[in-house]
Design a protein around this motif. Structure first.
Motif, mmCIF file in Angstrom:
data_model
loop_
_atom_site.group_PDB
_atom_site.id
_atom_site.type_symbol
_atom_site.label_atom_id
_atom_site.label_comp_id
_atom_site.label_asym_id
_atom_site.label_seq_id
_atom_site.Cartn_x
_atom_site.Cartn_y
_atom_site.Cartn_z
ATOM 1 N N GLN A 3 0.918 4.077 -8.272
ATOM 2 C CA GLN A 3 0.387 3.946 -6.706
ATOM 3 C C GLN A 3 -0.636 4.343 -6.457
ATOM 4 O O GLN A 3 -1.351 5.558 -6.569
ATOM 5 N N LEU A 4 -1.852 2.963 -6.139
ATOM 6 C CA LEU A 4 -2.933 4.004 -5.880
ATOM 7 C C LEU A 4 -2.379 3.786 -3.867
ATOM 8 O O LEU A 4 -2.695 2.506 -3.325
ATOM 9 N N ARG A 19 -14.631 9.452 5.531
ATOM 10 C CA ARG A 19 -14.085 10.100 4.428
ATOM 11 C C ARG A 19 -13.090 8.921 3.562
ATOM 12 O O ARG A 19 -12.071 10.019 4.183
ATOM 13 N N LEU A 20 -13.685 8.220 2.743
ATOM 14 C CA LEU A 20 -11.635 7.565 2.339
ATOM 15 C C LEU A 20 -11.842 8.328 0.648
ATOM 16 O O LEU A 20 -12.556 9.305 0.340
ATOM 17 N N SER A 21 -10.203 8.648 0.861
ATOM 18 C CA SER A 21 -9.643 8.710 -0.215
ATOM 19 C C SER A 21 -8.911 7.539 -1.112
ATOM 20 O O SER A 21 -8.418 6.792 0.185
ATOM 21 N N CYS A 22 -8.630 7.881 -2.130
ATOM 22 C CA CYS A 22 -8.179 6.898 -3.187
ATOM 23 C C CYS A 22 -6.647 7.694 -4.390
ATOM 24 O O CYS A 22 -7.915 8.693 -4.739
ATOM 25 N N ALA A 23 -5.696 7.665 -3.387
ATOM 26 C CA ALA A 23 -5.156 9.169 -4.874
ATOM 27 C C ALA A 23 -4.293 7.778 -5.660
ATOM 28 O O ALA A 23 -3.617 7.332 -4.971
ATOM 29 N N ALA A 24 -4.065 8.782 -6.587
ATOM 30 C CA ALA A 24 -3.530 8.189 -8.087
ATOM 31 C C ALA A 24 -2.149 8.749 -7.622
ATOM 32 O O ALA A 24 -1.709 9.707 -8.044
ATOM 33 N N ASN A 76 -6.574 13.797 -9.579
ATOM 34 C CA ASN A 76 -6.245 11.938 -9.814
ATOM 35 C C ASN A 76 -6.996 11.078 -7.871
ATOM 36 O O ASN A 76 -5.909 10.414 -7.811
ATOM 37 N N THR A 77 -7.713 11.734 -7.679
ATOM 38 C CA THR A 77 -8.411 11.465 -6.204
ATOM 39 C C THR A 77 -9.491 10.935 -6.440
ATOM 40 O O THR A 77 -10.716 11.647 -7.272
ATOM 41 N N VAL A 78 -10.512 9.931 -5.865
ATOM 42 C CA VAL A 78 -11.776 9.235 -5.794
ATOM 43 C C VAL A 78 -11.677 9.251 -4.924
ATOM 44 O O VAL A 78 -11.201 9.206 -3.136
#
Length: 121
Positions: A3-4, A19-24, A76-78
């Motif tokens: 999942q992202l 601030r956006l985060s995208c966690a896998a 694992n985060t962008v």
């Protein structure tokens, strides 16, 4: 399963920051962050910021000097730091990453579901 999940979007006044985060999450061996995209109302999806496996970055001309893409491989985060936001930055923002689920598998490309950013007074 992988999942992202993007987070950090919302309503902000012009000149503000988000601030956006995208966690896998899930069965992940490693990720290779690719970039953040956005889709503004009535427009096609466009690349906002990209980061290579070596860490070099590229930005759309419209966000240069205001947005910064980064990653935390251990988490694992962008991330996408957005400063000096303008009304024309209003869009749904999506992260895009390559994920390697097991040590023996190849990278596969994944998209997040998107997070809404609205810049308005």
């Amino acid at each position: 399963q992988v999942q992202l999940v993007e987070s950090g979007g919302g309503l902000v006044q012009p000149g503000g920051s988000l601030r956006l985060s995208c966690a896998a999450s899930g069965s992940i061996f490693s990720i290779n962050a690719k970039g953040w995209y956005r889709q503004r109302p009535g427009k096609e999806r466009e690349l906002v910021a990209a980061i290579s496996s070596g860490g070099s970055t590229n930005y759309a001309d419209s966000v240069k000097g205001r947005f910064t893409i980064s990653r935390d491989n251990a988490k694992n985060t962008v991330y996408l730091q957005m400063n000096s936001l303008k009304p024309e930055d209003t869009a749904v923002y999506y992260c895009n990453v390559d994920i390697r689920r097991f040590y023996y598998s190849a990278y596969a490309n994944y998209w997040g579901r998107g997070t809404q950013v609205t810049v308005s007074s």
